[in-house]
Design a protein around this motif. Structure first.
Motif, short mmCIF file in Angstrom:
data_model
loop_
_atom_site.label_atom_id
_atom_site.label_comp_id
_atom_site.label_asym_id
_atom_site.label_seq_id
_atom_site.Cartn_x
_atom_site.Cartn_y
_atom_site.Cartn_z
N ILE A 212 0.86 -1.19 0.00
CA ILE A 212 0.00 0.00 0.00
C ILE A 212 0.89 1.23 0.00
CG2 ILE A 212 -1.85 1.28 1.14
CD1 ILE A 212 -2.74 -1.22 2.51
N ASP A 213 0.77 2.03 -1.05
CA ASP A 213 1.50 3.30 -1.10
C ASP A 213 0.84 4.31 -0.17
OD1 ASP A 213 3.23 2.25 -2.95
OD2 ASP A 213 2.22 3.14 -4.68
N GLU A 214 1.64 5.28 0.25
CA GLU A 214 1.13 6.30 1.18
C GLU A 214 -0.08 7.05 0.59
OE1 GLU A 214 3.95 8.78 3.66
OE2 GLU A 214 3.16 10.32 2.30
N THR A 215 -0.05 7.29 -0.71
CA THR A 215 -1.17 7.99 -1.36
C THR A 215 -2.45 7.17 -1.24
OG1 THR A 215 0.33 9.03 -2.94
CG2 THR A 215 -2.00 8.96 -3.53
N GLN B 21 -6.82 13.10 9.16
CA GLN B 21 -6.50 13.92 7.99
C GLN B 21 -5.38 13.36 7.13
OE1 GLN B 21 -5.88 17.94 9.67
NE2 GLN B 21 -7.70 18.49 8.48
N LYS B 22 -4.34 12.83 7.77
CA LYS B 22 -3.18 12.44 6.98
C LYS B 22 -2.38 11.36 7.69
CE LYS B 22 0.64 14.49 4.33
NZ LYS B 22 1.39 15.74 4.04
N ILE B 23 -1.82 10.45 6.88
CA ILE B 23 -0.90 9.42 7.37
C ILE B 23 0.41 9.57 6.62
CG2 ILE B 23 -0.46 6.95 7.64
CD1 ILE B 23 -3.47 6.49 7.59
N ILE B 24 1.51 9.61 7.36
CA ILE B 24 2.84 9.71 6.78
C ILE B 24 3.63 8.47 7.16
CG2 ILE B 24 4.98 11.05 6.66
CD1 ILE B 24 3.29 13.51 7.54
N LEU B 25 4.19 7.79 6.18
CA LEU B 25 4.97 6.58 6.42
C LEU B 25 6.45 6.90 6.31
CD1 LEU B 25 2.93 3.98 4.32
CD2 LEU B 25 2.72 4.48 6.76
N LEU C 57 0.57 10.44 12.27
CA LEU C 57 -0.85 10.64 12.03
C LEU C 57 -1.24 12.07 12.38
CD1 LEU C 57 -2.02 7.39 13.84
CD2 LEU C 57 -1.91 7.68 11.37
N ASN C 58 -1.99 12.70 11.49
CA ASN C 58 -2.54 14.03 11.77
C ASN C 58 -4.06 13.92 11.82
OD1 ASN C 58 0.02 15.11 11.70
ND2 ASN C 58 -0.14 15.80 9.58
N ALA C 59 -4.65 14.53 12.85
CA ALA C 59 -6.10 14.48 13.02
C ALA C 59 -6.61 15.80 13.58
CB ALA C 59 -6.49 13.32 13.94
N ILE C 60 -7.93 15.96 13.51
CA ILE C 60 -8.59 17.15 14.06
C ILE C 60 -9.68 16.70 15.01
CG2 ILE C 60 -10.05 19.14 13.56
CD1 ILE C 60 -7.27 19.67 12.68
N LEU C 61 -9.64 17.18 16.25
CA LEU C 61 -10.73 16.94 17.20
C LEU C 61 -11.80 18.00 16.96
CD1 LEU C 61 -8.64 16.29 20.45
CD2 LEU C 61 -9.85 14.60 19.08
N ILE D 255 -9.33 21.22 17.17
CA ILE D 255 -8.03 21.06 17.81
C ILE D 255 -7.18 20.07 17.01
CG2 ILE D 255 -6.83 20.33 19.91
CD1 ILE D 255 -9.38 21.04 21.46
N PRO D 256 -6.00 20.49 16.52
CA PRO D 256 -5.13 19.56 15.80
C PRO D 256 -4.44 18.58 16.75
CG PRO D 256 -4.10 21.72 15.94
CD PRO D 256 -5.47 21.87 16.53
N LEU D 257 -4.32 17.36 16.30
CA LEU D 257 -3.69 16.31 17.08
C LEU D 257 -2.67 15.61 16.19
CD1 LEU D 257 -4.14 15.09 20.00
CD2 LEU D 257 -5.44 13.28 18.86
N GLU D 258 -1.46 15.44 16.72
CA GLU D 258 -0.41 14.76 15.97
C GLU D 258 0.12 13.58 16.78
OE1 GLU D 258 2.64 17.49 14.89
OE2 GLU D 258 1.31 18.81 13.75
N ILE D 259 0.20 12.42 16.11
CA ILE D 259 0.68 11.20 16.75
C ILE D 259 1.83 10.63 15.92
CG2 ILE D 259 0.08 8.86 17.50
CD1 ILE D 259 -2.85 9.78 17.62
N SER D 260 2.91 10.27 16.59
CA SER D 260 3.99 9.57 15.90
C SER D 260 4.39 8.36 16.73
CB SER D 260 5.20 10.48 15.67
OG SER D 260 5.79 10.85 16.90
N LEU D 261 4.71 7.24 16.07
CA LEU D 261 5.08 6.02 16.78
C LEU D 261 5.87 5.10 15.87
CD1 LEU D 261 2.92 3.64 15.66
CD2 LEU D 261 1.35 5.01 17.03
#
Length: 237
Positions: A109-112, A148-152, A159-163, A170-176
């Motif tokens: 699966i490509d990021e796009t 909103q967005k997934i970056i590999l 991961l970028n999301a909006i609450l 409220i923007p939320l950013e998760i990295s793992l």
């Protein structure tokens, strides 16, 4: 008359049944996806096996398939000893599996395509479960969230999301980091969660995620812009 000799009329009947079953397999595969740009199916079976509804080996190759709104860049699958409802197929009924089929394969699966899958219930549910695991107080069931967005990156996911539960989104950013712990378990580590550039979580403690007994992953590779997964999945009737 030799024992293995089959009258011409019998051969014609066998060819018809073989063609009907092969077509039914392809139709069933196409029915599982809403879109596919290229689908190749190879079946290895004798006429006798096909007549009994047994397909000893089948391989499938597909490009840009969409399964339940998941955009899959490339799929290579192989399965053995598949038993189907041959009697009903010959009466014009759809193909059905008669038992669980273990399928080995490779998924790319490509990021796009992954970002095009954010509207998929399967993917959004998995991301909501992840958020519930990391931040139970931000559970998507009580606080609506838009992914909103997934970056590999190399073995890392961002991961970028909006609450949207407040008057001000409220923007939320998760990295793992994401690693394969076993065939049925993933390990999440080096977790960082930010809200409006304020750090909520920064932890190196690992979280283990159970994938269930129907899955056996041999390789999970994340490289910049692409996810590659190899393993086995049980396909239930």
């Amino acid at each position: 008359m030799p024992e293995n000799h089959v009258p011409k009329k019998g051969l014609n009947r066998i060819r018809i049944i073989t063609n009907v079953l092969t077509t039914a397999v392809k139709l069933w595969l196409r029915s599982q996806v809403s879109q596919v740009s290229d689908l190749q199916v190879e079946i290895k079976a004798s006429d006798r096996q096909l007549l009994s509804g047994c397909i000893p080996w089948v391989s499938i190759f597909a490009n840009h398939a969409i399964y339940q709104d998941l955009h899959l860049t490339q799929i290579k699958l192989a399965a053995e000893n598949i038993q189907v409802n041959i009697g009903q197929i010959l009466k014009g009924k759809p193909l059905q599996l008669m038992h669980v089929v273990p399928v080995n394969g490779e998924l790319i699966i490509d990021e796009t395509d992954l970002n095009s899958s954010l509207s998929s219930e399967l993917l959004s549910t998995a991301l909501n479960d992840l958020l519930d695991l990391l931040l139970p107080e931000y559970c998507a069931k009580s606080k609506p969230i838009i992914w909103q967005k997934i970056i590999l990156a190399h073995q890392q996911v961002k991961l970028n999301a909006i609450l949207t539960s407040t008057s001000e989104p409220i923007p939320l950013e998760i990295s793992l980091d994401l690693d394969l712990l076993s065939g049925q378990q993933l390990q999440l580590s080096q977790i960082r969660v930010e809200q409006n550039q304020v750090t909520l979580i920064e932890s190196s403690d690992p979280y283990n995620v159970d994938l269930g007994s129907d899955v056996d992953i041999q390789e999970l590779k994340l490289i910049p812009g692409q996810l590659v997964c190899r393993g086995r999945l049980n396909v239930n009737p």
